[in-house]
Design a protein around this motif. Structure first.
Motif, PDB file in Angstrom:
ATOM      1  N   TYR A   1       0.835  -1.204   0.000  1.00  7.93           N
ATOM      2  CA  TYR A   1       0.000   0.000   0.000  1.00  7.93           C
ATOM      3  C   TYR A   1       0.872   1.257   0.000  1.00  7.93           C
ATOM      4  N   LEU A   2       1.943   1.214   0.783  1.00  3.86           N
ATOM      5  CA  LEU A   2       2.811   2.395   0.856  1.00  3.86           C
ATOM      6  C   LEU A   2       3.437   2.712  -0.500  1.00  3.86           C
ATOM      7  N   LYS A   3       3.835   1.636  -1.225  1.00  2.13           N
ATOM      8  CA  LYS A   3       4.440   1.892  -2.544  1.00  2.13           C
ATOM      9  C   LYS A   3       3.442   2.619  -3.443  1.00  2.13           C
ATOM     10  N   LEU A   4       2.209   2.112  -3.433  1.00  2.00           N
ATOM     11  CA  LEU A   4       1.181   2.752  -4.270  1.00  2.00           C
ATOM     12  C   LEU A   4       0.915   4.181  -3.765  1.00  2.00           C
ATOM     13  N   LEU A   5       0.878   4.321  -2.447  1.00  3.27           N
ATOM     14  CA  LEU A   5       0.567   5.625  -1.859  1.00  3.27           C
ATOM     15  C   LEU A   5       1.610   6.668  -2.270  1.00  3.27           C
ATOM     16  N   PHE A   6       2.895   6.303  -2.167  1.00  4.07           N
ATOM     17  CA  PHE A   6       3.922   7.299  -2.486  1.00  4.07           C
ATOM     18  C   PHE A   6       3.984   7.585  -3.984  1.00  4.07           C
ATOM     19  N   THR A   7       3.640   6.574  -4.788  1.00  4.25           N
ATOM     20  CA  THR A   7       3.578   6.833  -6.229  1.00  4.25           C
ATOM     21  C   THR A   7       2.482   7.863  -6.488  1.00  4.25           C
ATOM     22  N   LEU A   8       1.333   7.658  -5.844  1.00  3.74           N
ATOM     23  CA  LEU A   8       0.222   8.599  -6.021  1.00  3.74           C
ATOM     24  C   LEU A   8       0.621  10.000  -5.558  1.00  3.74           C
TER      25      LEU A   8
END
Length: 2032
Positions: free
Chosen positions: A1266-1273
């Motif tokens: 989730y964090l990877k997706l969050l920081f990409t966003l």
């Protein structure tokens, strides 16, 4: 003399250490002169001598030492740092100075010691002097005593601690040396001056002769209290005050001071405690029971001797007290009674507070024994009870005392009243609250009517004392019914009492009753002030004492009524009024008629009883008119209502007449002074009519009016009794209905609940259902005010009725009572009613609890039961306990008197059978509920033993004990527990279980308290020992509790308490204290915030069940909940209950419905509020080693307002699978709820940190996903993490880098990598650096690797705080035990080496040989293999690029900080740290440098070497612009000049004025010589930053320093201003100043112009004139875009800043007007896009409405003028310059410009244009010619870049289609044929694709975009390759060339692309960087060098761009290629 000349050349500090005594003497003399000259106590000069001062005083040469002592004295007096030397210097003085024969040396030594005390180092000095007393040399001992004596004499006993001195006194008196004994005598006399008789007990055992001598000396001492004559630095103001007082002859204050000084030392504290229990005769308990009185006497005499010890050690005295009590109560021999009483007195005096727990048992017995008539018995009993009173509080013994008041024996009544009177004298207004006063006054009022004179007198005395203590306002309500004679007597007594206090001889009245007061004044005296258990204001000591010593008490005892308000709750005028009204006599009917006829028309009176109803009606109308006209003061209310009641009176049959009559009653009540006498006349009639259908409403109206006149409580009582004394059910139900409404209107305060409840019970039993319904409604209203405890009264009702009552209560639950609307205006005091009631919110509540019928169970606690509980057989003990439990169960509510039960139960708490211990704990829990708040009197004897059980080894027993303690604390509050030493004694026990449970309990309770007793400080030493406990849990709990202790005690007290720790422990504890200080929460706000709005009428205790839990949490955690939050808090618990009850199938349906909405709710400003709360310490800082419950609770509460309820339940579920579900939902909603995610980002990240502490891997993996997706966003959204989010998340993420699983480590590294896109790498660096300190070696290794990657990607600037410090830290790990860590550290340093070469060795400092050889080896190895830059994930590149080149996007999505910081961010798009640094790295790639730099290995370059270039060069000829050889001047600057200039500039900001002036002079020389001035190029920003730092320094520091000569400051100012004027005359240099720097410069100059202190100086006006001139120069000569932008930002900031003066903004606007005047000449050189962006941002921060609210109209006028001028100069084209504004359709600026242009421009056209702008081409159709060039340049740049070729061609195609006449020829004609063909072919292909034709394959294999940037830029269109600012740009061109070269060599460009490609940086319109320079300063110093290089490179590159235009032939390009080939060959060979 040769030698002399040697040392004479040495600097002073070296002379001072020289081995030659002459040199040292000279050094000390010079040092003395220097010390006398230094004016600034903080001057760095002092620090030089820090280590030498000890040598000054311990010099071996006596002559030199004298001079050294003089110098040392001056040093200590003046140096800020002197305090650091205290210990070593004073010990030096003691050992080496005090033994000197020279008197002068000794005097100086003493002076130095005293000076240290003056600079606040008294404790350290005293410690050293006391050590000196153990020295064998008597000279030293004498000198030490003398020093202590002088210190005491001068500074007083507050500063010099007497206890340690007194301890050693007896030993000094025994010395063999006469000198020592004499000196000891002198100090004993001095101490006596300060503490008087308190000194006697400690010295009672010294030699009798010495004691006699001392006594003689003591008698000679003056009686007045001494005053200190010398003060600490922090108290120096006191000195001046004292002098003023003395000059005014003001001795009035003196009395106050006495009180302040004398009790400072309490003899009790000076004494050693004596243990007496073990010394009791072994057969004591047998003898005391003996039949012979002589034996009993012997036993008592033995005790009497023991208790004479003035201080007794704490212990279990229960049995002894019990035995003595038995003698007092039952012994027939009065002599023994008196003796036992004396023993009790001794115990109470010796134990003080520790005796408090036994007070409750003994007091009733003593009071009852007052029946004895013998004077000596009475006196002994008086002494005993007075001494016992001082060990407890009036509150605790009030029940017992009141019980005795009803005794029939007059002597007992008399003595009890006298005791009460004496007790009252120890109280203050605040410690004698209304709740306590009320029952005492009631009892005493009975006594004043007693038949016995002595009883009456004693009662009068007691009441008089109360009146004196709390004032008339508080007592009058209770004296309402007392006749005047008695009232006068009370007042007379009150005046006598005042006499007692005023003259301090308070014994006059008391001596006949209590002899020991004088003798005990020292010992028990302080007990009074110290032991009174009241936090709000400790009571003053016994009469002998003057005012209270603690802060709480009133300042002067002379006026105890001063704070009277505290006790008098809410009855000011009204009670006064009542007294008058009650007194109003009943008038005869004749007198009434007479009075009425005076105000009514005669006809009216005649027709009152007419038989014709119409006449009666007419009469009523006249009556009404007359009443309306009469003045309030003249209205005879009683007469008028008597007239109305006259026949037919209330039996009136005509309803119209009756209605009028009732209306008139209401009028009279409203308009006249309506008394209760009048009310009684009409109320009966009103109640009779209240049920009438037609007249009922009028009757209610009249009753309400009467209630307002005579107070609701009285009216309600009358009405209720009248209604229920008649049988009409309609009247009864309507009366109840009226009362329900009246309570809502008037509020609940003062109502007699008891009377109501009995009437309501009658109503509930009524047969008529309406009456029952009304009664239940009334109960509902009462429930609002009283709370759930109301139900207790009705538990015996029938179930059906009870369920109705419950339903009504359920309806009311969660509602808050309405604010009272009536009863306020008439009696102004209703306000005070509420305000003051707040002082004791419990009172109402206590009333309700007190109404409960409490059973007396003491008779059931028989001696058989008690012996059962103590039986040897556990089964019998259990039976006894079962019986107790059933007794309590049956009684439900019990009275506090429970006989011998406490001692019996206490014994069972340490029963060997754990089951019985638990049973006892359950009984105690029951007991707390049954006894209610009265349980507090058992806290000491039963509550504290429960705490002891917390140390049990069994978990379940501890849990039960904790539950019991909590149940008790709920009833008693925390005050009782924290008072006294009991809690600290428990904490002292070294039981780890006890310690951790107790600390945990305190950590939970302390944050909820608003104040705590001072005794809490006693726990601190034990808390510190817990911090170092062997048990880890104890240490953790102690750390957790630390902030809450600090919250109540303050950091200073806590830090002071570390003084007694060992030095090592002290440092550790202080570090923890500092940490705790950061996490310290604020004290909870007064409960008003959350409790009901009505004053005190809604006691906190009895709020609806749902409220207390939620409220207390919200008040302690989040004091300002949003409206939404408030709702959720209130309802949540209710919701939970109902949910639980639902049928399962329904709930699931319901939940599914719920889940459809958004999961994150956007709360406006929610995040900012949370950040503010955390900053203001209103909530806990997110900082822990493992998450504690309170953090999780806090997060839950914060989330409740912005996260969907069902998701929150999943997130905080105990099962990990629910966490996985929550994460899955969050992933699904990530894209769809971007706004919500960003709004709650801080909470999401905090929740994820909690997941990092879970042990479940699946949750962890999911969280990281989730964090990877969050920081990409976030990076796509251009979001930037706030500091708050980063600091509460990154440290915990870094913990996971050390996970054993590779997958997790990899994910964490990927996240860290992405994080750099949303958080500056330079700020990430310290967090990662912190991670290298972990104990986990994997984590250390990974963190070091990550540091390497950061340095590689972002250059050395990421290293924080400085590259040197960072590298030193990294280098430490080369010696790590773990191989992986060593390798990682070595690799990181090699990475730095590859970038910075040998400079690394300087930065890392000294390494051990082994480590250094490893490093060198590794560097060699890395040099052998060509190292390619690590390839980072490709998809990151475009993100980083976007991140950097975003512009106003950030305004929309940036972190929610205050507006000004948003703006800075918006402007700092390219100034974002990584961006700027990345650019710098590109600049550094300079061929000359590579060629000359043989030693350094470049990371990116070596691969070029491996290719032969000739073959690849042949196919295509490239016209290459010639690169001008770098000028030698540049090379010079690069090495030596540059570093010299850097050094000089750094000195400009020096704190030393001379240094700064010298540096400025040197720079001025450079600037004045034209040929040299150019050397400053590239240093301008740096120089300006240094300058305004200096300006700030002068403004803040130098100007405030009185020691500095103002001439020097003027000189410095003139240098600065002169320099600047020189600089701003050189146009080329002044244009280099950047926006941010100009902003700060202007800020500094304007502040200087406004500095009133300058004007006061002689040459001040000259300075200000020069500044004026300078400002004009800056405005004219700076880069016009930059200065205009800077002024706009400055104006905006000054308008935003509340502290900023209007004058400041005005001057900024004047500068702007000046700029406006310059605009016609400068408009073409200004980058309008940037200026319009600034104006747009300004208008966003200050919309028109907000600007109009400004006090001055100047800002709006300035803005309009500026825009108008721009419009006038540019015409419609101005609208083309809005390119930088995002969402310009929403921009207020565009609308404004359109309005200005609307005459000349068709609006509809322009709108449609704007819509097309959103198409793929994103080209503004209204572009002017210059714009076209810019856009085309951008398009061609895209075609030339590898990634965007197709996009560029597509845009070019679109463009040609739209602008068929556009000329793209100039862009193509200078490029190669190959490139031209490629472009044409590309366009053809797009055309065919669009028209649906087939795809033509490209014919050549070589990628065509290689060519594009080789296009030489024609000089005519310089800007076409520039950015849209119209500024020249070079670097991109060179980077592109490098790319082409790389591609030609067959190299892949991606390898180098882990940094953002510059093309993208430069292709977008660059937004100016206006990061405020103060923000930059932290990193600025380390960046100065890079910034300089950047300037030089940009300067160089712009020159190259110019030159490139000149040479357009292909031949020159070929020449250049050859040149390049040669260079590359050379590089290649040099590498070999």
């Amino acid at each position: 003399m040769g030698d002399d000349s040697e040392w004479m050349k040495l600097p002073v500090d070296q002379k001072c250490e020289h081995k030659l005594w002459k040199a040292r003497l000279s050094g000390y003399e010079e040092a003395l002169k220097i010390f006398q000259k230094i004016k600034d106590e903080k001057s760095p000069e002092w620090s030089k001598y820090l280590g030498l001062i000890k040598k000054f005083v311990t010099d071996s040469n006596a002559v030199v030492q004298l001079k050294g002592l003089e110098a040392a004295l001056v040093y200590v007096e003046n140096a800020h740092v002197a305090g650091k030397t205290t210990g070593e210097v004073v010990s030096g003085v003691v050992s080496k100075v005090f033994n000197q024969p020279k008197a002068k040396a000794k005097e100086l030594g003493i002076e130095i010691c005293l000076m240290y005390i003056e600079i606040e180092k008294g404790e350290a000095v005293q410690e050293e002097l006391l050590k000196g007393l153990d020295n064998k040399n008597p000279k030293i001992i004498v000198a030490c005593i003398e020093t202590l004596r002088k210190a005491l004499s001068e500074f007083g006993s507050k500063i010099i601690l007497l206890k340690p001195i007194i301890k050693v006194l007896p030993k000094l008196f025994e010395s063999r040396e006469k000198a020592v004994r004499d000196e000891a005598k002198l100090i004993a006399v001095e101490i006596y001056r300060w503490i008087r008789d308190a000194l006697r007990p400690p010295l009672q055992n010294i030699n009798s002769v010495q004691l006699k001598e001392l006594e003689e000396e003591w008698v000679k001492q003056p009686i007045g209290a001494p005053k200190p004559t010398r003060f600490l630095r922090s108290q120096q103001e006191l000195e001046t005050k004292l002098e003023q007082q003395q000059s005014a002859g003001g001795d009035a204050e003196g009395g106050g001071d006495d009180g302040d000084e004398v009790p400072q030392i309490d003899a009790y504290e000076l004494l050693e405690a004596v243990e007496i229990l073990s010394k009791l005769p072994k057969d004591f308990y047998d003898k005391i029971e003996a039949k012979k009185w002589q034996e009993r006497k012997e036993a008592l005499e033995a005790v009497e001797v023991l208790v004479k010890n003035p201080r007794l050690e704490a212990g279990d005295y229960a049995d002894l007290v019990k035995a003595l009590k038995k003698v007092v109560g039952k012994d027939t021999n009065v002599m023994l009674v008196a003796l036992a009483a004396k023993c009790l007195t001794g115990l109470a005096v010796g134990l003080r507070k520790k005796f408090g727990q036994y007070a409750g048992h003994v007091v009733p017995t003593i009071l009852e024994k007052f029946k004895e008539k013998k004077p000596q018995v009475v006196q002994a009993l008086q002494e005993a009870i007075d001494a016992i009173f001082l060990t407890t509080t009036l509150q605790n013994i009030s029940e017992d005392v009141l019980a005795v008041m009803d005794n029939k024996n007059p002597t007992i009544k008399q003595q009890t009243s006298l005791f009460i009177a004496r007790s009252f004298r120890h109280c203050t207004a605040s410690t004698l609250p209304k709740s306590l006063l009320k029952p005492f006054c009631a009892a005493l009022l009975k006594h004043i009517s007693d038949s016995a004179l002595e009883v009456r007198d004693a009662a009068f005395e007691a009441l008089g004392t109360a009146l004196k203590v709390v004032g008339e306002k508080a007592v009058n309500p209770f004296l309402a019914d007392v006749d005047k004679l008695k009232l006068d007597k009370i007042k007379e007594c009150s005046e006598k009492v005042e006499l007692v206090h005023g003259k301090k001889a308070g014994l006059a009245a008391d001596k006949k009753e209590s002899k020991p007061v004088p003798g005990r004044s020292a010992t028990s005296g302080a007990a009074g002030d110290k032991d009174m258990k009241d936090t709000s204001a400790p009571k003053p000591g016994p009469l002998k004492k003057a005012p209270a010593t603690k802060t709480g008490g009133p300042p002067k005892k002379g006026k105890p009524a001063a704070p009277g308000g505290a006790g008098s709750t809410g009855t000011k005028n009204k009670k006064g009024l009542d007294i008058k009204e009650i007194v109003e006599p009943e008038l005869s009917i004749e007198l009434c008629e007479e009075k009425a006829s005076a105000v009514l028309p005669p006809t009216c009176i005649q027709l009152l009883d007419s038989s014709n109803w119409k006449e009666r009606l007419a009469c009523m109308e006249e009556f009404q008119k007359a009443v309306e006209l009469i003045d309030r003061t003249e209205m005879p209310c009683q007469a008028l209502v008597r007239m109305l009641a006259k026949k037919p009176g209330w039996k009136e049959t005509n309803f119209q007449v009756m209605q009028m009559k009732l209306h008139i009653v209401a009028l009279i009540a409203q308009k006249g002074n309506f008394s209760k006498t009048s009310a009684q006349i009409v109320l009966d009639g009103l109640v009779d009519k209240i049920g009438d259908v037609k007249c009922g409403n009028n009757a209610k109206e009249a009753m309400t009016a009467i209630a307002e006149a005579s107070m609701l409580p009285w009216t309600a009582e009358q009405v209720m009794s009248m209604a229920f004394s008649q049988k009409n059910p309609k009247n009864q139900s309507e009366t109840l209905n009226w009362l329900s409404n009246a309570i809502k209107e008037f509020g609940f305060s003062g109502l007699n609940v008891k009377a109501f409840i009995s009437n309501v019970k009658t109503a509930l039993a009524a047969t008529n259902p309406a009456v029952r319904t009304s009664a239940i409604t009334l109960l509902g209203v009462m429930y609002l005010y009283v709370g759930p405890s109301l139900r207790m009264f009705f538990e015996d009702e029938k179930p059906a009725l009870l369920s109705q009552i419950d339903a009504e209560f359920e309806k009311m639950q969660g509602q808050s009572p309405p604010a009272p609307t009536r009863g306020i205006s008439k009696h102004s005091t209703s306000a005070t009613d509420e305000g003051e009631e707040g002082d004791e919110p419990d009172e109402g509540g206590n009333d309700v609890v007190d109404l409960l019928p409490r059973a007396e169970i003491s008779d059931k606690i028989t001696s058989e039961l008690v012996s059962k509980i103590g039986d040897k057989n556990w089964k019998i003990r259990k039976e006894g306990l079962d019986e107790v439990a059933s007794i309590i169960n049956e009684a439900k509510f019990i009275q506090p008197n429970i006989g011998e039960l406490p001692t019996a139960l206490k014994g069972r708490l340490n029963d060997s059978n754990k089951i019985l211990v638990q049973q006892t704990l359950n009984i105690l829990q029951q007991l707390a509920v049954a006894m209610g708040p009265n349980i507090r009197q058992h806290v000491k004897n039963l509550g504290i033993p429960i705490i002891t059980v917390l140390g049990d080894s069994k978990n379940n027993v501890r849990a039960a004990a904790l539950a019991t303690v909590n149940a008790w604390a709920e009833q008693t509050g925390m005050k009782e527990w924290l008072e006294g030493e009991d809690l600290s004694e428990e904490l002292k026990k070294e039981n780890p279980f006890l310690r951790q449970e107790l600390l945990g309990w305190l950590a939970e309770k302390l944050p909820t308290l608003r104040s705590t007793p001072t005794d809490l400080i006693l726990c601190v030493p034990h808390l510190y020992s817990c911090l170092e406990d062997r048990n880890g849990d104890v240490r953790k709990k102690a750390q957790d509790a630390l902030p809450f202790f600090m919250m109540h005690l303050g950091y200073e007290k806590m830090a002071k308490a570390t003084g007694k720790l060992k030095p090592t422990s002290k440092d550790q504890v202080l570090a923890m204290l500092d940490k705790a200080k950061a996490n310290m929460p604020a004290k909870p706000a007064p409960a008003k915030a959350t409790s009901k709005p009505v004053g005190g009428s809604a006691p906190a205790k009895f709020q609806p069940a749902s409220a207390p839990v939620e409220d207390s949490v919200s008040s302690s955690v989040e004091p300002k909940p949003d409206p939404k939050k408030a709702k959720t808090l209130g309802v949540s618990s209710k919701a939970k209950n109902t949910q639980g009850k639902k049928v399962p199938s329904k709930t699931s349906l319901k939940e599914d419905d719920d889940k459809s909405g958004p999961i994150f709710i956007v709360v406006p400003n929610g995040k900012e509020q949370r950040m503010k709360d955390e900053k203001g310490l209103k909530v806990l800082k997110w900082n822990f080693t493992t998450p504690r419950d309170e953090y999780i609770e806090q997060l839950k509460i914060q989330m409740s307002s912005c996260v969907a309820k069902w998701l929150q339940d999943e997130m905080f579920h105990s099962d990990f699978q629910h966490h996985n579900k929550a994460l899955a939902v969050m992933v699904d909603h990530l894209e769809s709820e971007k706004e919500g995610v960003i709004g709650c980002l801080d909470l999401i990240l905090k929740w994820l940190t909690l997941r990092f502490f879970d042990t479940n891997t699946s949750v962890l993996m999911k969280a990281l996903e989730y964090l990877k997706l969050l920081f990409t966003l976030l990076s796509e959204e251009e979001y930037h993490l706030t500091e708050n989010e980063a600091s509460s998340f990154i440290p915990y993420l870094i913990l996971k880098v050390g996970e054993p699983k590779d997958v997790i480590r990899k994910d964490v590294r990927a996240i860290l990598n992405r994080m750099c896109l949303v958080y500056p790498a330079s700020k990430m660096f310290p967090f990662v650096m912190e991670g290298t300190k972990s104990k986990n070696s994997k984590q250390r290794a990974e963190c070091l690797e990550e540091l390497g990657c950061l340095i590689e990607s972002y250059g050395m600037n990421v290293c924080q705080p400085t590259p040197g410090k960072a590298l030193k830290e990294i280098a430490i790990h080369i010696g790590d035990r773990d191989n992986a860590v060593r390798n990682a550290a070595l690799n990181t340093i090699v990475t730095v080496y590859n970038v910075h070469g040998d400079q690394v060795f300087k930065l890392i400092g000294n390494l051990s040989e082994k480590d250094m050889s490893m490093l060198e080896e590794r560097i060699k190895r890395s040099a052998k293999r060509p190292s390619a830059a690590p390839i980072k994930q490709v998809e990151e590149k475009p993100q980083r690029t976007q991140n950097i080149s975003s512009s106003a996007n950030m305004l929309r999505k940036g972190p929610a900080e205050d507006m000004s910081s948003k703006l800075n961010q918006a402007r700092s798009m390219s100034g974002h740290p990584e961006a700027a640094q990345t650019v710098r790295r590109e600049f550094q790639l300079d061929l000359d440098e590579i060629e000359n730099d043989n030693g350094t290995v470049r990371c990116e370059m070596p691969e070029l070497v491996q290719h032969k270039l000739d073959d690849i060069f042949e196919p295509v000829l490239i016209p290459e612009p010639k690169i001008r050889a770098v000028s030698p001047h540049f090379d010079d600057m690069h090495s030596n000049t540059a570093s010299t200039i850097n050094f000089i500039i750094s000195q400009v900001a020096s704190g030393d004025i001379n240094t700064s002036i010298q540096a400025l002079t040197q720079i001025d020389e450079v600037l004045r010589q034209e040929d040299k001035a150019e050397a400053m190029s590239g240093h301008i920003d740096q120089f300006l930053i240094a300058t305004f730092m200096q300006l700030r320094l002068i403004y803040n520091t130098h100007m405030a320093d009185e020691k500095l000569e103002k001439d020097e400051i003027i000189k410095l100012y003139s240098c600065i201003i002169g320099n600047m004027i020189s600089l701003f005359q050189i146009e080329s240099l002044s244009r280099e100043a950047s926006t941010g720097v100009l902003k700060d410069l202007m800020h500094g100059l304007i502040t200087l112009m406004l500095d009133s202190r300058i004007e006061d100086l002689e040459e001040g006006h000259q300075v200000i004139r020069s500044v004026n001139l300078l400002v004009v120069k800056v405005l004219e000569k700076s880069d016009q875009t930059n200065i205009l932008s800077a002024l706009l930002v400055l104006l905006q900031d000054s308008l935003l800043a509340t502290a900023s003066s209007p004058k400041f903004s005005e001057l900024v606007m004047k500068c702007l007007w000046r700029m406006v005047r310059l605009l016609p000449d400068t408009i073409n050189s200004i980058n309008l896009d940037r200026i319009l962006l600034d104006i747009h941002i300004f208008m966003k921060v200050f919309p028109k409405e907000k600007l109009k609210q400004c006090k001055s109209e100047f800002p709006i006028r300035t803005l309009k003028t500026l825009l108008h001028t721009l419009c006038k100069l540019k015409g419609p084209k101005i609208l083309d310059h809005l390119t930088m504004i995002d969402n310009k359709n929403e921009s207020e600026l565009e609308a404004h410009l359109c309005r200005m242009m609307k005459h000349s421009m068709d609006q509809t056209g322009s709108k449609s244009d704007k819509e097309t702008e959103k198409g793929a081409s994103r080209i503004d159709e209204k572009s002017s010619k210059a714009k076209v060039n810019d856009f085309l340049a951008e398009i061609f740049k895209k075609i030339g870049s590898k990634e965007n070729t197709k996009e560029g061609l597509a845009e070019l195609y679109e463009y040609k289609k739209k602008y068929s006449d556009a000329d793209i020829e100039p862009f193509l004609k200078n490029s190669s044929q190959f490139f031209q063909n490629y472009v044409e072919r590309g366009l053809r292909m797009i055309e065919m694709e669009r028209e649906g034709k087939g795809h033509i394959p490209t014919s050549t294999g070589i990628s065509p975009q290689i060519e594009v940037t080789c296009v030489p830029t024609p000089t005519s269109t310089v800007s076409s390759v520039g950015n849209t600012n119209g500024e020249e740009v070079g670097p991109s061109v060179y980077l592109e060339r490098l790319k082409i070269l790389r591609q030609r060599c067959g190299l892949d460009n991606t390898k180098q692309d882990d940094r953002p490609p510059l093309t993208s940086l430069l292709s977008k319109p660059a937004v100016p960087t206006v990061v405020s320079s103060t923000d930059m300063l932290h990193s600025k110093l380390s960046q100065l060098r890079e910034s300089r290089e950047q300037h030089q490179h940009s300067d160089l590159d712009s020159n190259q761009t110019h030159s490139s235009g000149a040479m357009t032939t292909s031949s020159s390009c070929t020449a250049n290629i050859d040149d390049l080939k040669k260079r590359l060959e050379r590089i290649k060979s040099s590498r070999k």
